[in-house]
Design a protein around this motif. Structure first.
Motif, PDB file in Angstrom:
ATOM      1  N   MET A   1       0.849  -1.202   0.000  1.00  0.00           N
ATOM      2  CA  MET A   1       0.000   0.000   0.000  1.00  0.00           C
ATOM      3  C   MET A   1       0.880   1.245   0.000  1.00  0.00           C
ATOM      4  SD  MET A   1      -2.961  -1.241   2.683  1.00  0.00           S
ATOM      5  CE  MET A   1      -4.118   0.030   2.205  1.00  0.00           C
ATOM      6  N   GLU A   2       0.286   2.383  -0.390  1.00  0.00           N
ATOM      7  CA  GLU A   2       1.062   3.587  -0.593  1.00  0.00           C
ATOM      8  C   GLU A   2       1.345   4.325   0.725  1.00  0.00           C
ATOM      9  OE1 GLU A   2      -3.172   5.096  -0.701  1.00  0.00           O
ATOM     10  OE2 GLU A   2      -2.105   3.284  -1.284  1.00  0.00           O
ATOM     11  N   LYS A   3       2.211   5.348   0.573  1.00  0.00           N
ATOM     12  CA  LYS A   3       2.483   6.276   1.663  1.00  0.00           C
ATOM     13  C   LYS A   3       2.007   7.660   1.230  1.00  0.00           C
ATOM     14  CE  LYS A   3       6.862   5.346   1.722  1.00  0.00           C
ATOM     15  NZ  LYS A   3       8.297   5.375   2.100  1.00  0.00           N
ATOM     16  N   LEU A   4       1.509   8.438   2.181  1.00  0.00           N
ATOM     17  CA  LEU A   4       0.997   9.774   1.905  1.00  0.00           C
ATOM     18  C   LEU A   4       1.884  10.784   2.617  1.00  0.00           C
ATOM     19  CD1 LEU A   4      -2.784   8.953   2.471  1.00  0.00           C
ATOM     20  CD2 LEU A   4      -1.536   8.990   0.293  1.00  0.00           C
ATOM     21  N   ALA A   5       2.520  11.662   1.850  1.00  0.00           N
ATOM     22  CA  ALA A   5       3.506  12.592   2.397  1.00  0.00           C
ATOM     23  C   ALA A   5       2.980  14.018   2.378  1.00  0.00           C
ATOM     24  CB  ALA A   5       4.802  12.505   1.606  1.00  0.00           C
ATOM     25  N   PHE A   6       3.256  14.755   3.460  1.00  0.00           N
ATOM     26  CA  PHE A   6       2.908  16.182   3.526  1.00  0.00           C
ATOM     27  C   PHE A   6       3.879  16.846   4.486  1.00  0.00           C
ATOM     28  CE2 PHE A   6       0.559  13.839   6.679  1.00  0.00           C
ATOM     29  CZ  PHE A   6       0.541  14.629   7.820  1.00  0.00           C
ATOM     30  N   GLY A   7       4.458  17.966   4.036  1.00  0.00           N
ATOM     31  CA  GLY A   7       5.457  18.634   4.868  1.00  0.00           C
ATOM     32  C   GLY A   7       6.590  17.670   5.202  1.00  0.00           C
ATOM     33  N   GLY A   8       6.939  17.607   6.472  1.00  0.00           N
ATOM     34  CA  GLY A   8       7.970  16.664   6.905  1.00  0.00           C
ATOM     35  C   GLY A   8       7.415  15.344   7.385  1.00  0.00           C
ATOM     36  N   PHE A   9       6.124  15.093   7.128  1.00  0.00           N
ATOM     37  CA  PHE A   9       5.457  13.888   7.618  1.00  0.00           C
ATOM     38  C   PHE A   9       5.217  12.890   6.483  1.00  0.00           C
ATOM     39  CE2 PHE A   9       4.089  17.319  10.432  1.00  0.00           C
ATOM     40  CZ  PHE A   9       4.293  16.763  11.688  1.00  0.00           C
ATOM     41  N   VAL A  10       5.202  11.616   6.861  1.00  0.00           N
ATOM     42  CA  VAL A  10       4.828  10.540   5.942  1.00  0.00           C
ATOM     43  C   VAL A  10       3.874   9.618   6.686  1.00  0.00           C
ATOM     44  CG1 VAL A  10       5.599   8.570   4.581  1.00  0.00           C
ATOM     45  CG2 VAL A  10       6.991  10.638   4.652  1.00  0.00           C
ATOM     46  N   PHE A  11       2.695   9.386   6.090  1.00  0.00           N
ATOM     47  CA  PHE A  11       1.718   8.473   6.681  1.00  0.00           C
ATOM     48  C   PHE A  11       1.730   7.180   5.874  1.00  0.00           C
ATOM     49  CE2 PHE A  11      -2.582   6.671   7.130  1.00  0.00           C
ATOM     50  CZ  PHE A  11      -2.646   6.588   8.518  1.00  0.00           C
ATOM     51  N   ASP A  12       2.088   6.077   6.548  1.00  0.00           N
ATOM     52  CA  ASP A  12       2.100   4.773   5.898  1.00  0.00           C
ATOM     53  C   ASP A  12       0.725   4.143   6.059  1.00  0.00           C
ATOM     54  OD1 ASP A  12       2.469   1.764   5.687  1.00  0.00           O
ATOM     55  OD2 ASP A  12       4.469   2.438   5.107  1.00  0.00           O
ATOM     56  N   VAL A  13       0.002   4.014   4.950  1.00  0.00           N
ATOM     57  CA  VAL A  13      -1.374   3.533   4.999  1.00  0.00           C
ATOM     58  C   VAL A  13      -1.430   2.091   5.479  1.00  0.00           C
ATOM     59  CG1 VAL A  13      -3.444   3.089   3.631  1.00  0.00           C
ATOM     60  CG2 VAL A  13      -2.067   5.139   3.182  1.00  0.00           C
ATOM     61  N   GLY A  14      -0.536   1.254   4.975  1.00  0.00           N
ATOM     62  CA  GLY A  14      -0.558  -0.150   5.356  1.00  0.00           C
ATOM     63  C   GLY A  14      -0.270  -0.372   6.824  1.00  0.00           C
ATOM     64  N   MET A  15       0.691   0.373   7.374  1.00  0.00           N
ATOM     65  CA  MET A  15       1.058   0.225   8.772  1.00  0.00           C
ATOM     66  C   MET A  15       0.119   0.987   9.694  1.00  0.00           C
ATOM     67  SD  MET A  15       5.206   0.664   8.510  1.00  0.00           S
ATOM     68  CE  MET A  15       5.431   0.612  10.292  1.00  0.00           C
ATOM     69  N   GLY A  16      -0.566   2.034   9.141  1.00  0.00           N
ATOM     70  CA  GLY A  16      -1.379   2.880   9.998  1.00  0.00           C
ATOM     71  C   GLY A  16      -0.534   3.691  10.963  1.00  0.00           C
ATOM     72  N   ARG A 248      20.912   8.004   7.456  1.00  0.00           N
ATOM     73  CA  ARG A 248      21.428   8.954   6.464  1.00  0.00           C
ATOM     74  C   ARG A 248      20.894   8.662   5.063  1.00  0.00           C
ATOM     75  NH1 ARG A 248      26.267   7.761   7.321  1.00  0.00           N
ATOM     76  NH2 ARG A 248      26.635   6.352   5.575  1.00  0.00           N
ATOM     77  N   GLU A 249      20.870   7.390   4.665  1.00  0.00           N
ATOM     78  CA  GLU A 249      20.574   7.026   3.284  1.00  0.00           C
ATOM     79  C   GLU A 249      19.142   6.541   3.066  1.00  0.00           C
ATOM     80  OE1 GLU A 249      23.500   4.170   2.102  1.00  0.00           O
ATOM     81  OE2 GLU A 249      25.195   5.497   2.568  1.00  0.00           O
ATOM     82  N   ARG A 250      18.500   5.994   4.139  1.00  0.00           N
ATOM     83  CA  ARG A 250      17.171   5.395   3.945  1.00  0.00           C
ATOM     84  C   ARG A 250      16.220   5.828   5.062  1.00  0.00           C
ATOM     85  NH1 ARG A 250      20.930   1.174   3.705  1.00  0.00           N
ATOM     86  NH2 ARG A 250      20.199   0.344   5.698  1.00  0.00           N
ATOM     87  N   PRO A 251      16.107   7.122   5.314  1.00  0.00           N
ATOM     88  CA  PRO A 251      15.331   7.562   6.484  1.00  0.00           C
ATOM     89  C   PRO A 251      13.847   7.237   6.422  1.00  0.00           C
ATOM     90  CG  PRO A 251      15.908   9.441   5.111  1.00  0.00           C
ATOM     91  CD  PRO A 251      16.686   8.266   4.580  1.00  0.00           C
ATOM     92  N   GLN A 252      13.309   7.052   5.232  1.00  0.00           N
ATOM     93  CA  GLN A 252      11.879   6.761   5.100  1.00  0.00           C
ATOM     94  C   GLN A 252      11.614   5.302   4.744  1.00  0.00           C
ATOM     95  OE1 GLN A 252       9.790   8.990   5.945  1.00  0.00           O
ATOM     96  NE2 GLN A 252      11.055  10.828   5.946  1.00  0.00           N
ATOM     97  N   SER A 253      12.640   4.471   4.722  1.00  0.00           N
ATOM     98  CA  SER A 253      12.471   3.091   4.280  1.00  0.00           C
ATOM     99  C   SER A 253      11.560   2.316   5.231  1.00  0.00           C
ATOM    100  CB  SER A 253      13.837   2.388   4.219  1.00  0.00           C
ATOM    101  OG  SER A 253      13.679   0.994   4.022  1.00  0.00           O
ATOM    102  N   MET A 254      10.667   1.525   4.644  1.00  0.00           N
ATOM    103  CA  MET A 254       9.797   0.654   5.416  1.00  0.00           C
ATOM    104  C   MET A 254      10.282  -0.796   5.379  1.00  0.00           C
ATOM    105  SD  MET A 254       7.490   2.465   6.864  1.00  0.00           S
ATOM    106  CE  MET A 254       8.723   3.747   7.055  1.00  0.00           C
TER     107      MET A 254
END
Length: 513
Positions: A1-16, A248-254
């Motif tokens: 499932m996708e992630k929804l990003a806004f500003g400095g935030f990321v909402f992971d839909v699958g993880m909630g 440093r390299e993968r700060p948003q990695s799930m």
């Protein structure tokens, strides 16, 4: 499932889950449901009834509850860039998410435990022992292969690969290694000097180097013992480098491995809120890889620590979960001494004393000389009242060096040994050293408060108490007494009386709460 990003935030839909800068944001389940709907229908006006149905399905609640949840969300998100709010109120109708939202795919390629190539150690000097150098390399392969946090590359490079620092990136690339471990052995008479280097395979940067000197009668003369010593130092160096690389390299990695690394970073802060965030991350990593020994060990350690230090964040089912994680981990751990030491500590925490001690002894017998293993053995001995044994293990743990994340436990453990002996000046000396390494660790703060109070240094005790209550609010004498897995209550007398004298609130005994 996708992630929804806004500003400095990321909402992971699958993880909630909502992340800010790669770290999970603490938001309740109602708030998460509201935010998910607002983000999915960004720009649309959502009625109050729609939002209430999303947050409170099958329940009847007042509109005021919705207002409270939206207010809490706004407070946690803060101001949007350029001012204004993320969530706009539509009078008499409802709310809408008022800023753009970017849809991103979840991270594709999963990361994994780092690959470490052990190159043949070089023989130096006219009287070097060729068999000794080869044995060090071979025994290092065996020692590091026992640890689940790394993958050891067994294939040896060709002689033409070379091991000079200028060529190490090419060697690492050829072997598919994230890190390279090499070194040399030089013998002069009865003296032997072994030098080891840990090198970042991508940059060629030397992360760690150390000499190990010994004579014919010392442990350093035995390649297996020497390899255990080197492996014990290298393991936390690699772990620290991996945490930094991931952030440093993968700060948003799930990817499961990156979630685990971010959890380790948070765990090192020794704060209840950071541990709670780490628990969310490692639980998701376990959902993706339920039989990963490193993930199980981290999850068990999070609960073991929270329970044993009496944090009020511990829930009614956490003891059972801690036990279940530890039992699962022991079945999968094999000879991984670091993981076994963490599982053994967790089992001690749930008061399975004989089994926990047996598992920690098994970790010690594995022979990697890990600082974490020695810390666990020291803690087990301390809880059993064997102070000389505890001090010996904690002293061995100090050999890992200042970069080892277990240093706070080793220094704090020695401070606790002296506190138990009622040698309060010496306990303060060691506790101050531990405080300089990590000012949040509970055991260190207990010693600083209790020993200062017993010595009549009321201002010092009050200052340390105020600091500790900011770090871990809600901890009481009763919660510490309930959390410490000590069979003989008399072993806690000096600590608890010192904490009372220092002003820590008594609290409600666990049996009454």
């Amino acid at each position: 499932m996708e992630k929804l990003a806004f500003g400095g935030f990321v909402f992971d839909v699958g993880m909630g889950l909502l992340f800010e800068g790669g770290e999970p944001v603490a938001i309740g389940s109602r708030g998460i449901r509201l935010l998910a709907l607002l983000l999915r229908r960004c720009g649309e006006v959502l009625t109050k009834d729609e939002l209430i149905e999303a947050a409170w399905p099958d329940c009847t609640v007042e509109e005021a509850n919705l207002s409270v949840q939206v207010s809490q969300l706004r407070r946690r998100l803060g101001a949007a860039p350029g001012g204004g709010e993320w969530i706009a109120t539509v009078p008499r109708v409802g709310y809408r998410f008022a800023r753009p939202v970017e849809t991103r795919p979840r991270s594709g390629a999963p990361s994994q435990a780092p690959r470490v190539a052990i190159l043949p150690f070089a023989d130096l000097g006219s009287r070097a022992d060729a068999g000794g150098a080869a044995s060090v390399s071979e025994d290092l392969t065996v020692a590091l292969s026992k640890l689940s946090v790394v993958t050891v590359i067994c294939r040896k490079p060709n002689a033409s690969d070379g091991v000079e620092p200028a060529d190490i990136r090419e060697v690492a690339a050829r072997l598919g290694a994230s890190y390279v471990l090499d070194g040399s052995v030089r013998r002069a008479g009865q003296r032997t000097r072994t030098t080891a280097h840990l090198i970042d395979g991508a940059s060629g940067t030397r992360l760690w180097s150390e000499h190990f000197d010994g004579d014919a009668d010392s442990d350093q003369a035995d390649p297996a013992d020497l390899a255990g010593t080197i492996a014990a130092v290298v393991e936390p160096q690699i772990q620290t480098a991996e945490i930094a690389r991931s952030r440093r390299e993968r700060p948003q990695s799930m990817a499961a491995y990156d979630l685990y690394l971010r959890a380790l970073h948070l765990m090192r802060e020794s704060r209840p809120d950071a541990h709670a965030a780490a628990r969310v991350l490692v639980n998701e990593a376990l959902r993706l890889e339920p039989e990963n020994v490193s993930f199980l060990a981290a999850a068990a350690e999070i609960l073991h620590h929270a329970i044993s230090v009496g944090w009020p964040t511990v829930g009614p089912g956490d003891v059972e979960e801690c036990s279940e994680l530890a039992y699962r981990g022991v079945r999968l751990a094999g000879n991984d001494s670091v993981a076994l030491s963490l599982f053994g500590s967790a089992i001690l925490t749930v008061r399975q004393f004989d089994l926990g001690r047996d598992i920690i002894r098994r970790a010690v017998d594995a022979g990697t000389k890990s600082s974490m293993v020695n810390v666990a053995a020291g803690l087990s001995a301390l809880w059993e009242g064997k102070l000389d044994e505890a001090e010996r293990y904690y002293t061995l743990a100090l050999q890992g060096g200042r970069a080892d994340p277990t240093l706070k436990f080793a220094l704090g453990g020695i401070a606790a040994v002296h506190r138990r002996r009622e040698n309060f000046e010496e306990s303060l000396r060691w506790a101050r050293l531990a405080f300089a390494v990590n000012p949040n660790y509970a055991g260190t703060n207990w010693t600083l408060i209790a020993s200062s109070a017993v010595l009549g240094r009321k201002d010092d005790a009050r200052r340390y108490l105020e600091h500790y209550q900011r770090v871990a609010p809600g901890v009481t004498v009763a919660s510490i007494a309930a959390g410490q897995p000590i069979e003989d209550p008399a072993l806690l007398t000096v600590l608890l009386s010192g904490l009372r004298l220092g002003g820590l609130p008594e609290g409600v005994p666990a049996s009454q709460g």
